[in-house]
Design an enzyme around this catalytic site. Structure first.
Site, mmCIF file in Angstrom:
data_model
loop_
_atom_site.group_PDB
_atom_site.id
_atom_site.type_symbol
_atom_site.label_atom_id
_atom_site.label_comp_id
_atom_site.label_asym_id
_atom_site.label_seq_id
_atom_site.Cartn_x
_atom_site.Cartn_y
_atom_site.Cartn_z
ATOM 1 N N TYR A 144 5.917 1.040 -9.331
ATOM 2 C CA TYR A 144 6.022 2.495 -9.202
ATOM 3 C C TYR A 144 5.080 2.969 -8.103
ATOM 4 O O TYR A 144 3.935 2.541 -8.036
ATOM 5 C CB TYR A 144 5.646 3.171 -10.526
ATOM 6 C CG TYR A 144 5.688 4.690 -10.481
ATOM 7 C CD1 TYR A 144 6.894 5.364 -10.349
ATOM 8 C CD2 TYR A 144 4.522 5.446 -10.559
ATOM 9 C CE1 TYR A 144 6.938 6.758 -10.304
ATOM 10 C CE2 TYR A 144 4.554 6.829 -10.520
ATOM 11 C CZ TYR A 144 5.760 7.482 -10.389
ATOM 12 O OH TYR A 144 5.797 8.856 -10.346
ATOM 13 N N ASP A 239 -0.503 -0.836 -2.946
ATOM 14 C CA ASP A 239 -0.627 0.405 -3.698
ATOM 15 C C ASP A 239 -1.644 0.149 -4.807
ATOM 16 O O ASP A 239 -1.326 -0.412 -5.855
ATOM 17 C CB ASP A 239 0.729 0.835 -4.260
ATOM 18 C CG ASP A 239 0.638 2.181 -4.981
ATOM 19 O OD1 ASP A 239 -0.494 2.667 -5.197
ATOM 20 O OD2 ASP A 239 1.701 2.730 -5.326
ATOM 21 N N LYS A 267 -6.029 8.222 -8.702
ATOM 22 C CA LYS A 267 -6.591 8.084 -10.053
ATOM 23 C C LYS A 267 -8.129 8.013 -10.032
ATOM 24 O O LYS A 267 -8.765 9.047 -9.950
ATOM 25 C CB LYS A 267 -5.923 6.925 -10.778
ATOM 26 C CG LYS A 267 -4.416 7.227 -10.885
ATOM 27 C CD LYS A 267 -3.601 6.353 -11.800
ATOM 28 C CE LYS A 267 -2.218 6.958 -11.959
ATOM 29 N NZ LYS A 267 -1.112 6.184 -11.476
HETATM 30 C C1 LIG Z 1 0.134 6.767 -10.674
HETATM 31 C C2 LIG Z 1 0.645 5.965 -9.526
HETATM 32 C C3 LIG Z 1 1.188 6.560 -8.372
HETATM 33 C C4 LIG Z 1 1.445 8.029 -8.280
HETATM 34 O O1 LIG Z 1 0.280 8.772 -8.344
HETATM 35 P P1 LIG Z 1 0.382 10.333 -8.770
HETATM 36 O O2 LIG Z 1 -1.020 10.820 -8.591
HETATM 37 O O3 LIG Z 1 0.867 10.351 -10.169
HETATM 38 O O4 LIG Z 1 1.336 10.972 -7.826
HETATM 39 C C5 LIG Z 1 1.520 5.750 -7.317
HETATM 40 N N1 LIG Z 1 1.345 4.416 -7.374
HETATM 41 C C6 LIG Z 1 0.853 3.811 -8.464
HETATM 42 C C7 LIG Z 1 0.675 2.341 -8.458
HETATM 43 C C8 LIG Z 1 0.510 4.564 -9.575
HETATM 44 O O5 LIG Z 1 0.068 3.948 -10.673
#
Ligand SMILES: *Cc1c(COP(=O)(O)O)cnc(C)c1O
Length: 429
Positions: A144, A239, A267
């Protein structure tokens, strides 16, 4: 357990907010029941509007690695707020936070601060395309990367072809340049690169996948991605929105010894405030406007209160390297409790754990990718979730999310959780 007030607020919220929630996973759809409305959180605990307090293993889906409302982080935010909430002009704090991130991750020579992980990934991909002058990207099924159009895809019907939108409202043309490979499956990547490699701008990967439960990279998989992107002149994007500053201070790239071209963060680096970043090699990041021709901007980017929370959080983590060993041990203890239950009851449980991220899948197949992850019995998870909630332990309301452990979880609380895990009533078939 009384939940009248949560129920009442949920009813009202549903009148004004789709599904009553501002992000779908907050609804308890996958586990049944209504979501709890949270009043406050402190350390390892959250308290709902009915006054029930739970030991929290969601931790805001990652940011709360220090636990909730760490006094130093809260104080930093309060101090920043007193000086004004947003200027739309550069500040010292943005620079300090950027320096902290660069120091932690040597692959990042320059970076931009943005407001969400979605925005960070969207921007990193634009930069990769601008830099390589290529349009295609490869992502992995089950990884994701936020909700931007080009990434909300599922593999096409003839797997390993062009992706098709996984959401209404995404035009097919927006996902035409997104190719989908299988996590931990080198052949699937090889095949796509042989066919499209010279038009691929980047491969983007969650180095430890944490949005289909937790799935670890097989030995050599990330190194293979590093090699094959170099071979074809494509960029490698890690990511690390979840893994950054969680698997270690230097993130997954430090743990696995791989240097990506671009990294996305979110995060933890906001310490609970809306903040994210993307960065990488100087030559690549110099493409970003106003230096270069890749446009990216943000009214609230580098927000004073958010950067204050981020700086405080990273400084605390930097100054306590022992935290990561503690988190690893707590993660292992919880994983061990699940494994013990599985063995003692002959229950089908596959436990994946990396540091303070873990997930117990209700399946007998080792979970290495999306298809094995979804072989999990989600009804089993739902029953376990409800049992844990009754026991005062707040888990993610979905099988396909990680269990997040924080620095604030005490050894006693971990033991209490292990006991609840082991004592989960009987094998339900
Ligand atoms: C949470 C997440 C996102 C998206 O971040 P948001 O702040 O919710 O837009 C993208 N990549 C990874 C791996 C994530 O866990």
């Amino acid at each position: 357990m009384k939940t009248d007030k949560s129920r009442e607020l949920f009813c009202r919220s549903r009148q004004v907010i789709p599904g009553g929630v501002n992000s779908p996973v907050r609804a308890f759809q996958a586990v049944g029941g209504d979501p709890l409305f949270i009043q406050r959180a402190q350390g390892s605990h959250i308290t709902d509007v009915d006054g029930n307090t739970y030991l929290d293993y969601v931790c805001s889906w990652g940011p709360a690695i220090l636990g909730h409302a760490h006094p130093r982080v809260v104080e930093a935010v309060q101090k920043a707020c007193a000086d004004g909430l947003s200027f739309g002009a550069p500040t010292r704090r943005e620079m300090i936070l950027a320096e902290l991130i660069k120091e932690a991750m040597p692959s990042i020579e320059k970076l931009r601060l943005v407001n969400s992980g979605t925005e960070a990934v969207m921007s990193a991909i634009r930069v990769a395309r601008g830099y390589t002058k290529r349009d295609r990207i490869i992502k992995f099924k089950g990884n994701y990367h936020g909700h931007s159009d080009g990434l909300l895809v599922k593999a096409g019907s003839a797997a390993l072809t062009t992706a098709v939108p996984d959401s209404a409202g995404v035009p097919r043309s927006y996902t035409e340049n997104t190719l989908v490979a299988l996590y931990n499956d080198r052949a699937s990547v090889q095949e796509l690169m042989e066919k499209y490699g010279h038009t691929v701008a980047a491969i983007i990967v969650e180095p430890v996948a944490a949005n289909m439960g937790v799935v670890l990279p097989q030995p050599g998989f990330l190194g293979f991605l590093r090699d094959i992107t170099r071979e074809y002149g494509a960029l490698l994007i890690f990511d690390e929105v979840i893994t950054g500053f969680r698997l270690g201070y230097g993130g997954a790239q430090e743990q696995y010894g791989i240097s990506p071209d671009l990294t996305t963060l979110g995060k933890i680096i906001g310490g609970g405030m809306p903040l994210a970043a993307y960065g990488g090699k100087e030559e690549i990041m110099n493409q970003v406007s106003p230096m270069g021709h890749v446009y990216q901007a943000g009214t609230l980017s580098g927000n004073p209160a958010a950067t204050a929370a981020g700086i405080a959080t990273l400084e605390i983590l930097r100054d306590h390297p022992g935290y990561y060993q503690e988190l690893e041990e707590k993660g292992q203890q919880l994983a061990q409790a699940f494994r013990q239950r599985g063995e003692e009851r002959g229950e089908r449980l596959q436990v994946n754990q990396a540091g303070s991220l873990l997930c117990a899948f209700h399946t007998d197949r080792p979970v290495l990718d999306y298809d094995s992850a979804v072989s999990s019995d989600t009804q089993e998870y739902a029953a376990f979730f409800r049992y844990m909630l009754e026991a005062g332990i707040y888990m993610a309301p979905s099988q396909y999310e990680a269990m997040f452990v924080s620095v604030a979880h005490t050894p006693q609380e971990i033991q209490q959780t292990c006991q609840a895990i082991r004592e989960y009533p009987k094998y339900r078939r």
